[in-house]
Scaffold this motif. Structure first.
Motif, PDB file in Angstrom:
ATOM      1  N   GLU A 127       0.812  -1.216   0.000  1.00 57.62           N
ATOM      2  CA  GLU A 127       0.000   0.000   0.000  1.00 57.62           C
ATOM      3  C   GLU A 127       0.853   1.277   0.000  1.00 57.62           C
ATOM      4  OE1 GLU A 127      -2.042   1.071   3.719  1.00 57.62           O
ATOM      5  OE2 GLU A 127      -1.188  -0.758   4.584  1.00 57.62           O
ATOM      6  N   TYR A 128       2.094   1.166   0.505  1.00 60.21           N
ATOM      7  CA  TYR A 128       2.937   2.368   0.595  1.00 60.21           C
ATOM      8  C   TYR A 128       3.605   2.730  -0.727  1.00 60.21           C
ATOM      9  CZ  TYR A 128       2.223   1.108   5.436  1.00 60.21           C
ATOM     10  OH  TYR A 128       1.643   0.763   6.617  1.00 60.21           O
ATOM     11  N   VAL A 129       3.672   1.765  -1.632  1.00 60.33           N
ATOM     12  CA  VAL A 129       4.387   2.016  -2.891  1.00 60.33           C
ATOM     13  C   VAL A 129       3.498   1.797  -4.117  1.00 60.33           C
ATOM     14  CG1 VAL A 129       6.735   1.574  -2.044  1.00 60.33           C
ATOM     15  CG2 VAL A 129       5.339  -0.350  -2.816  1.00 60.33           C
ATOM     16  N   ILE A 130       2.232   1.562  -3.871  1.00 56.95           N
ATOM     17  CA  ILE A 130       1.360   1.145  -4.984  1.00 56.95           C
ATOM     18  C   ILE A 130       1.304   2.188  -6.103  1.00 56.95           C
ATOM     19  CG2 ILE A 130      -0.853   1.985  -4.045  1.00 56.95           C
ATOM     20  CD1 ILE A 130      -1.369  -1.329  -5.036  1.00 56.95           C
ATOM     21  N   ASP A 131       1.504   3.451  -5.764  1.00 49.67           N
ATOM     22  CA  ASP A 131       1.469   4.503  -6.785  1.00 49.67           C
ATOM     23  C   ASP A 131       2.675   4.446  -7.722  1.00 49.67           C
ATOM     24  OD1 ASP A 131       2.937   5.207  -4.440  1.00 49.67           O
ATOM     25  OD2 ASP A 131       3.076   7.265  -5.197  1.00 49.67           O
ATOM     26  N   ASP A 156      -4.873 -17.990  -3.215  1.00 53.74           N
ATOM     27  CA  ASP A 156      -5.491 -17.031  -2.290  1.00 53.74           C
ATOM     28  C   ASP A 156      -4.793 -15.673  -2.347  1.00 53.74           C
ATOM     29  OD1 ASP A 156      -7.682 -17.996  -1.173  1.00 53.74           O
ATOM     30  OD2 ASP A 156      -6.726 -18.815   0.646  1.00 53.74           O
ATOM     31  N   LYS A 157      -3.483 -15.743  -2.505  1.00 56.52           N
ATOM     32  CA  LYS A 157      -2.704 -14.501  -2.562  1.00 56.52           C
ATOM     33  C   LYS A 157      -3.065 -13.700  -3.829  1.00 56.52           C
ATOM     34  CE  LYS A 157       2.002 -13.444  -1.124  1.00 56.52           C
ATOM     35  NZ  LYS A 157       3.353 -14.041  -1.041  1.00 56.52           N
ATOM     36  N   ILE A 158      -3.282 -14.413  -4.918  1.00 62.27           N
ATOM     37  CA  ILE A 158      -3.678 -13.739  -6.163  1.00 62.27           C
ATOM     38  C   ILE A 158      -5.007 -13.014  -5.936  1.00 62.27           C
ATOM     39  CG2 ILE A 158      -4.360 -14.062  -8.586  1.00 62.27           C
ATOM     40  CD1 ILE A 158      -2.577 -16.626  -8.579  1.00 62.27           C
ATOM     41  N   ARG A 159      -5.949 -13.704  -5.297  1.00 64.36           N
ATOM     42  CA  ARG A 159      -7.257 -13.080  -5.022  1.00 64.36           C
ATOM     43  C   ARG A 159      -7.092 -11.810  -4.195  1.00 64.36           C
ATOM     44  NH1 ARG A 159      -9.179 -18.493  -3.257  1.00 64.36           N
ATOM     45  NH2 ARG A 159      -9.916 -19.512  -5.154  1.00 64.36           N
ATOM     46  N   LYS A 160      -6.242 -11.893  -3.182  1.00 66.12           N
ATOM     47  CA  LYS A 160      -5.993 -10.734  -2.312  1.00 66.12           C
ATOM     48  C   LYS A 160      -5.440  -9.568  -3.118  1.00 66.12           C
ATOM     49  CE  LYS A 160      -5.027 -12.575   2.194  1.00 66.12           C
ATOM     50  NZ  LYS A 160      -4.021 -13.379   2.854  1.00 66.12           N
ATOM     51  N   VAL A 161      -4.433  -9.867  -3.954  1.00 64.22           N
ATOM     52  CA  VAL A 161      -3.786  -8.785  -4.710  1.00 64.22           C
ATOM     53  C   VAL A 161      -4.771  -8.201  -5.723  1.00 64.22           C
ATOM     54  CG1 VAL A 161      -1.930  -8.243  -6.331  1.00 64.22           C
ATOM     55  CG2 VAL A 161      -1.463  -9.658  -4.346  1.00 64.22           C
ATOM     56  N   ARG A 162      -5.586  -9.049  -6.331  1.00 66.63           N
ATOM     57  CA  ARG A 162      -6.576  -8.539  -7.290  1.00 66.63           C
ATOM     58  C   ARG A 162      -7.517  -7.544  -6.592  1.00 66.63           C
ATOM     59  NH1 ARG A 162      -6.602  -6.627 -11.619  1.00 66.63           N
ATOM     60  NH2 ARG A 162      -5.530  -8.440 -12.477  1.00 66.63           N
ATOM     61  N   PHE A 167      -9.185  -2.015  -5.615  1.00 64.48           N
ATOM     62  CA  PHE A 167      -9.457  -0.968  -4.624  1.00 64.48           C
ATOM     63  C   PHE A 167      -8.756   0.336  -5.018  1.00 64.48           C
ATOM     64  CE2 PHE A 167      -8.204   1.365  -0.789  1.00 64.48           C
ATOM     65  CZ  PHE A 167      -9.443   1.605  -0.221  1.00 64.48           C
ATOM     66  N   TYR A 168      -7.501   0.236  -5.413  1.00 59.64           N
ATOM     67  CA  TYR A 168      -6.752   1.452  -5.771  1.00 59.64           C
ATOM     68  C   TYR A 168      -7.064   1.914  -7.186  1.00 59.64           C
ATOM     69  CZ  TYR A 168      -4.160   1.233  -1.423  1.00 59.64           C
ATOM     70  OH  TYR A 168      -3.821   1.242  -0.104  1.00 59.64           O
ATOM     71  N   ASN A 169      -7.702   1.020  -7.951  1.00 59.93           N
ATOM     72  CA  ASN A 169      -8.129   1.374  -9.298  1.00 59.93           C
ATOM     73  C   ASN A 169      -6.988   1.919 -10.160  1.00 59.93           C
ATOM     74  OD1 ASN A 169     -10.005   1.562 -11.318  1.00 59.93           O
ATOM     75  ND2 ASN A 169     -10.713   3.605 -10.724  1.00 59.93           N
TER      76      ASN A 169
END
Ligand code: DX5
Ligand code: ZN
Length: 225
Positions: A127-131, A156-162, A167-169
């Motif tokens: 979340e801190y580097v997603i931009d 499961d990890k893929i689902r989480k990341v998706r 969310f951040y679009n």
């Protein structure tokens, strides 16, 4: 099917005629050429460096090249690979002392930036580097070798990341690497991946076009065209 990319890993190509074998897989329909860089330090194996990327460009490989750095430290090689003609450069979060600045370095050199998470690595810093991220690469094997089996907890990890990407679009590729084949690629696509690295599953076959096509069909069967 435009949005799903098949990225053959040339780690499984014939290194004695790498230019020719890479050209074959590109004309068979590869969307990205996955280029695995190992240093016998971050991972227990050693592969190819920027000179080989330069040679592939010189040989006439114009397809986008996806450099997967399994090296530590990363910053010097980021610059060398950008200069050699990489399009995407990804590194493992454990391999950089300063993740944010390594991502900035990739962008400053005109490449798309990717961050790689090993099977047991948490997604915490995302979340801190997603931009600054253009690609998230989830390892579905422990890095170092081709031909390993897909680790099922990756689904499961893929689902989480998706969910995080939605969310951040932001426009971020979700790439999965390790143990992908015609049988499991559909499940990986349903979970939310859009970019699929495959080494042994493609290069072990005589006809690359047939296997890449079968992978695309397996994806479109489950997620539609
Ligand atoms: C593993 C590499 C992978 C590997 C994939 O450390 O990052 O890209 O080449 O090979 P397969 O598809 O055979 O698991
Ligand atoms: Zn890889």
């Amino acid at each position: 099917m435009k949005n799903f990319w098949i990225a053959p890993s040339i780690l499984s190509a014939d290194f004695a005629c790498l230019g020719e074998d890479t050209a074959r897989v590109v004309s068979a329909g590869a969307d990205l050429v996955h280029f695995d860089v190992m240093d016998n330090h971050y991972v227990p194996n050693i592969t190819i460096g920027p000179l080989v990327l330069t040679a592939l460009r010189k040989y006439g490989i114009n397809a986008p090249i996806d450099v997967h750095l399994m090296v530590k430290p990363v910053d010097n090689l980021i610059i060398s690979f950008a200069n050699a003609g990489a399009n995407y450069i990804s590194f493992h979060k454990e391999a950089s002392e300063h993740i944010d600045s390594s991502l900035q370095l990739i962008k400053a050199h005109g490449c798309k930036a990717g961050l790689v998470f090993n099977p047991a690595t948490s997604l915490e810093c995302l979340e801190y580097v997603i931009d600054k991220i253009d690609m998230i690469l989830l390892m579905s094997v422990n890095p170092g070798f081709s031909g390993q089996s897909f680790i099922s907890s990756t689904i499961d990890k893929i689902r989480k990341v998706r969910k995080i990407i939605n969310f951040y679009n932001r426009e971020i590729r979700l790439e999965v690497d390790g143990g992908i084949n015609i049988e499991n690629i559909g499940t990986i696509a349903i979970a939310g991946a859009d970019t699929f690295v495959a080494g042994s599953a493609i290069f072990s076959q005589k006809n690359y076009h047939t296997v890449i096509n079968a992978m695309r069909n397996a994806i479109s069967l489950v997620v539609g065209k």
